[in-house]
Design a protein around this motif. Sequence first.
Motif, PDB file in Angstrom:
ATOM      1  N   THR A 100       0.395  -1.228   0.235  1.00 23.01           N
ATOM      2  CA  THR A 100       0.207  -0.149  -0.031  1.00 23.01           C
ATOM      3  C   THR A 100       0.703   0.765  -0.276  1.00 23.01           C
ATOM      4  O   THR A 100       1.940   1.585   1.085  1.00 23.01           O
ATOM      5  N   VAL A 101       0.563   2.405  -0.916  1.00 22.09           N
ATOM      6  CA  VAL A 101       0.753   3.186  -0.622  1.00 22.09           C
ATOM      7  C   VAL A 101      -0.200   4.200  -0.652  1.00 22.09           C
ATOM      8  O   VAL A 101      -0.628   5.604  -0.977  1.00 22.09           O
ATOM      9  N   ASP A 102       0.880   5.280  -0.113  1.00 22.75           N
ATOM     10  CA  ASP A 102      -0.252   6.275   1.228  1.00 22.75           C
ATOM     11  C   ASP A 102       0.528   7.613   0.506  1.00 22.75           C
ATOM     12  O   ASP A 102       1.491   8.536   0.433  1.00 22.75           O
ATOM     13  N   LEU A 103      -0.232   8.335   0.108  1.00 26.46           N
ATOM     14  CA  LEU A 103      -0.107   9.747  -0.915  1.00 26.46           C
ATOM     15  C   LEU A 103      -1.084  10.853   0.017  1.00 26.46           C
ATOM     16  O   LEU A 103      -1.613  11.457  -0.394  1.00 26.46           O
ATOM     17  N   SER A 114      -4.654   6.134  -1.922  1.00 24.05           N
ATOM     18  CA  SER A 114      -4.241   5.261  -1.098  1.00 24.05           C
ATOM     19  C   SER A 114      -4.139   4.416  -2.259  1.00 24.05           C
ATOM     20  O   SER A 114      -5.140   4.487  -3.105  1.00 24.05           O
ATOM     21  N   ILE A 115      -2.863   3.627  -2.718  1.00 20.96           N
ATOM     22  CA  ILE A 115      -2.861   2.839  -3.910  1.00 20.96           C
ATOM     23  C   ILE A 115      -2.592   1.717  -3.321  1.00 20.96           C
ATOM     24  O   ILE A 115      -1.359   1.461  -3.058  1.00 20.96           O
ATOM     25  N   THR A 116      -2.343   0.920  -3.839  1.00 20.04           N
ATOM     26  CA  THR A 116      -2.272  -0.995  -3.732  1.00 20.04           C
ATOM     27  C   THR A 116      -1.421  -0.977  -5.547  1.00 20.04           C
ATOM     28  O   THR A 116      -1.487  -1.028  -6.163  1.00 20.04           O
ATOM     29  N   VAL A 117      -0.080  -1.150  -4.656  1.00 14.68           N
ATOM     30  CA  VAL A 117       0.408  -1.391  -6.160  1.00 14.68           C
ATOM     31  C   VAL A 117       0.681  -2.626  -6.254  1.00 14.68           C
ATOM     32  O   VAL A 117       1.441  -3.593  -4.840  1.00 14.68           O
TER      33      VAL A 117
END
Length: 171
Positions: A100-103, A114-117
Motif C-alpha cells: 500500500t502506497v499512501d500519498l 491510497s494506492i495498492t501496488v
Amino acid sequence: MTEQTHDIGPWYKQTWLWFVLTPLIAVVIYGTKFLYLAITTMDGVVKDDYYKVARGTTVDNSKSVNAISLGIKGNILIDAVTGDIRLDLSSYNDLGNSLTVDLVHPTHQKYDQSITVRSTGSEGVYAGSLQSQLTGKRYLIISDTDSTWSIRREILPPYDQNTFTVDPNAL
C-alpha cells in the motif's frame, strides 16, 4: 431673543452614525460567514501513528522499527504525466504480492490517495497508478497489506519522472 433651530435631517443621513455602525455590521456579516464555514467544513484526520495518553500525545514508531529490522530500502518513481508509480524495494524477507502506497496531503484529507501496488513478477518491483494528479507537497507512506511495517518520507514536486529514495534509516 430668537431661537435658531437646525434641521439635522433623518437619522440615516448622519455620518457619525454610519462611522460607528459600519464596523459592527461588518463583524456580524463576517462572523456569520465564518460560523457557517466552521460548522459545514470538517478538519481532516491526521494520518500517522499518533495516539493520545491522558493529556499528551505519543508516536508509535514500532512500524518504522520493523521496516529497519527487515532491511527495507529502495526507490519509488512517480510519473505525474502518465500516472504511473514504480516501486523498487530490497529486503531481507519477501515483501508479498502487494503493498500500500499512501500519498497524504499535509492539510486536506480529500486530496489523500491510497494506492495498492502489485508485484510485477521481478523481485521487489511493484507497479500501480495514481488516482488523480499530484500537486504540492505530500507525505509518502509505504506499508504492507497487514500494516506490520511502514516507511515514511516527505516528497516535494516536481513529480514528472522523479525518483525518490525510501529508506527508514534516513528518517
